[in-house]
Write a protein that holds these residues in place. Structure first.
Motif, short mmCIF file in Angstrom:
data_model
loop_
_atom_site.label_atom_id
_atom_site.label_comp_id
_atom_site.label_asym_id
_atom_site.label_seq_id
_atom_site.Cartn_x
_atom_site.Cartn_y
_atom_site.Cartn_z
N LEU A 99 0.87 -1.17 0.17
CA LEU A 99 -0.04 -0.06 0.03
C LEU A 99 0.91 1.15 -0.02
O LEU A 99 1.69 1.61 0.81
N ASN A 115 -6.39 0.48 -7.59
CA ASN A 115 -6.04 -0.89 -7.15
C ASN A 115 -5.19 -1.55 -8.27
O ASN A 115 -5.87 -1.57 -9.54
N HIS A 117 -3.51 -5.94 -9.27
CA HIS A 117 -2.94 -7.11 -8.57
C HIS A 117 -1.62 -7.47 -9.12
O HIS A 117 -1.28 -7.10 -10.53
N SER A 179 -2.68 0.33 -4.22
CA SER A 179 -2.78 -0.87 -3.64
C SER A 179 -2.09 -1.86 -4.59
O SER A 179 -2.88 -2.05 -5.89
N ALA A 192 -7.35 -9.12 -2.29
CA ALA A 192 -8.19 -7.87 -2.17
C ALA A 192 -9.38 -8.01 -1.05
O ALA A 192 -9.75 -7.01 -0.50
N TYR A 196 -9.88 -5.18 1.66
CA TYR A 196 -11.24 -4.21 1.70
C TYR A 196 -12.18 -4.46 2.94
O TYR A 196 -12.70 -3.70 3.19
N VAL A 209 -12.82 3.90 -6.18
CA VAL A 209 -11.77 3.00 -6.54
C VAL A 209 -11.49 2.89 -7.99
O VAL A 209 -12.51 2.83 -8.62
N ASP A 211 -10.02 0.25 -11.05
CA ASP A 211 -9.26 -1.02 -10.93
C ASP A 211 -9.27 -1.42 -12.48
O ASP A 211 -9.14 -0.49 -13.29
N ASP A 397 -11.13 -7.74 -8.96
CA ASP A 397 -11.15 -7.34 -7.23
C ASP A 397 -12.40 -6.07 -7.27
O ASP A 397 -12.13 -5.72 -6.04
#
Length: 471
Positions: A99, A115, A117, A179, A192, A196, A209, A211, A397
């Motif tokens: 983070l 965010n 991954h 993140s 995730a 969250y 957010v 993503d 996510d």
């Protein structure tokens, strides 16, 4: 480089200084070749940005056994270079969430979370043009690597946009958090989802957010406001075994065949809506047979004159958030797996389509959402075009914040790019990657600059309840 330094040819030279000079020139040549983009004209700043992207892609985080520690070290190094605050959170052993934070001038304002991954799916090495973790760039500027589209590109675009903004002296009004989570490709339950649901996330006071999305094969960027929920299930049919020559009623294979026919009819009716243009793929229910087993095995095959007592099929079904799940379950009970036909249904995954407020789990992308006009304006300023907002056909996510009622937009700025996530020879062109960085620079400035349109409530909960009261 170890082979060069131990070369017998260099050892035979009389001058150590000459050896050092030659070795140094070779090192410089190798390094410059790694950075050089043949046939693509890039500035020094762009080449450095692309080199960092390639470095990230070379880190192997492939399932089923991803090692997240090298990628964590890399991300820590990036955060330190840029000047971001950093935390490494671990909700499951050896599965760190990285983070990063850029505190705003008014840190009590609701923040924005970016965010992505870090994990990637397996590869078929023999079917790749270049090694999938080499991040090789060809003469056209295409960077080949697993994760180049899904979704290490987006994670680095976030950081490169922030790097550029910080270097320009820009100061955000609201805080920006970034993140990097593990395990998205296997459901995100240890990544995730836990993040969250944590106090760490609550303390960030996130109002929006961003993503991942999907590449677009034309000039328009795709943007997603929802996604389909997963229902994975087995249908098992049973019956008395019998001789392979007999015509009998109620046999396991016959019972399963009827179920397969019913499901195929439903699938065809949904697919027809897509083919006719009535609905987009993400707006219909998809159901696909992914597994089928029956028969009595032998060392060389199956017993051919024996009708089996059990047959089973597995299905991947995806539901858009507006589906009447009660009606669908009734159809499954009465048509696809009725007990009267000696057929049962067993779920492996059965995700809901509603958020915790009992509303469809989606993010409004219209005038009721104050973030949406800012997003549209930002993409336009960066020279991009947006396609009509869609429901993502698979899952990401982003479903976790949407479940909490927090707006989430799925967006991967890749236009004029074939969709190659999870495919062989996944690549992203360097120019598209750099264009995406500029898009995110505009988005972040719009979302974090003081304007009348920017949401300014101090309570994320109050903001999200206002949005969802209109649904």
């Amino acid at each position: 480089m170890e082979a060069i330094s131990n070369s017998a040819g260099f050892a035979g030279m009389g001058s150590g200084r000459l050896r050092g000079c030659v070795l140094g020139l070779l090192v410089l040549l190798v390094l410059s070749c790694e950075q050089m983009v043949v046939g693509v004209d890039l500035s020094d700043k762009e080449q450095a940005s692309v080199a960092r992207f390639q470095e990230y892609l070379k880190i192997d985080t492939v399932h089923p056994f991803p090692n997240y520690f090298p990628v964590t070290d890399f991300l820590i190094g990036q955060a330190k270079q840029i000047g971001l605050d950093i935390k490494v959170l671990e909700y499951a052993q050896a599965k760190p969430v990285v983070l990063m934070s850029w505190e705003g001038t008014e840190p009590l304002l609701p923040s924005v979370l970016l965010n992505s991954h870090t994990d990637v799916v397996p590869v078929e090495f023999a079917n790749w043009k270049y090694p999938p973790f080499s991040a090789t760039m060809d003469e056209a500027g295409n960077i080949y690597a697993r994760g180049s589209q899904d979704m290490k590109c987006v994670g680095m675009q976030y950081l490169e946009a922030i790097r550029s903004l910080k270097a320009s002296g820009y100061k955000p009004q609201r805080s920006i958090h970034v993140s990097f989570v593990p395990d998205e490709e296997i459901g995100g339950s240890d990544g995730a989802q836990k993040f969250y649901e944590s106090e760490d996330f609550t303390e960030l006071n996130v109002a929006l957010v961003l993503d991942e999305g999907l590449a677009s094969e034309d000039n328009n960027y795709r943007v997603f406001y929802a996604e389909r929920s997963v229902w994975w299930f087995y249908i098992t049919a049973k019956g008395h075994p019998g001789h392979g020559s007999r015509l009998l009623e109620g046999m396991a294979m016959e019972n399963l065949r009827i179920s397969l026919d019913k499901i195929a009819e439903f699938r065809t009716s949904e697919f027809d809506k897509v083919k006719s243009g009535e609905k987009a793929e993400g707006e219909v229910i998809s159901v696909n047979n992914v597994y089928l087993t029956a028969g009595t095995p032998t060392p060389t095959g199956f017993v051919m004159n024996l009708q089996p007592s059990e047959a089973e099929a597995g299905f991947d079904m995806r539901l858009p958030p507006i589906v009447d799940t009660d009606a669908l379950q009734k159809r499954m009970d009465e048509e696809w797996a009725p007990a009267s036909r000696n057929v049962t249904c067993r779920f492996i995954q059965k995700k809901g389509v509603l958020n915790k407020f009992g509303k469809p789990s989606m993010t409004l992308l219209d005038e009721l959402n104050p973030w949406w006009p800012l997003f549209q304006e930002s993409v336009a300023k960066a020279g991009g075009k947006l396609a009509r907002p869609e429901i993502f056909m698979a899952s990401t996510d982003a479903r976790f914040p949407r479940f909490q009622g927090i707006p989430a937009i799925g967006f991967s700025p890749m236009s004029n790019t074939p969709i190659l996530l999870h495919d062989n020879n996944e690549f992203l062109n360097v120019k598209e990657y750099l264009k995406g960085v500029k898009v995110y620079e505009q988005i972040l400035q719009s979302f974090t600059s003081p304007t009348e349109e920017t949401p300014s409530k101090s309570s994320t909960g109050a903001f999200t309840e206002t949005i969802h009261s209109e649904l």
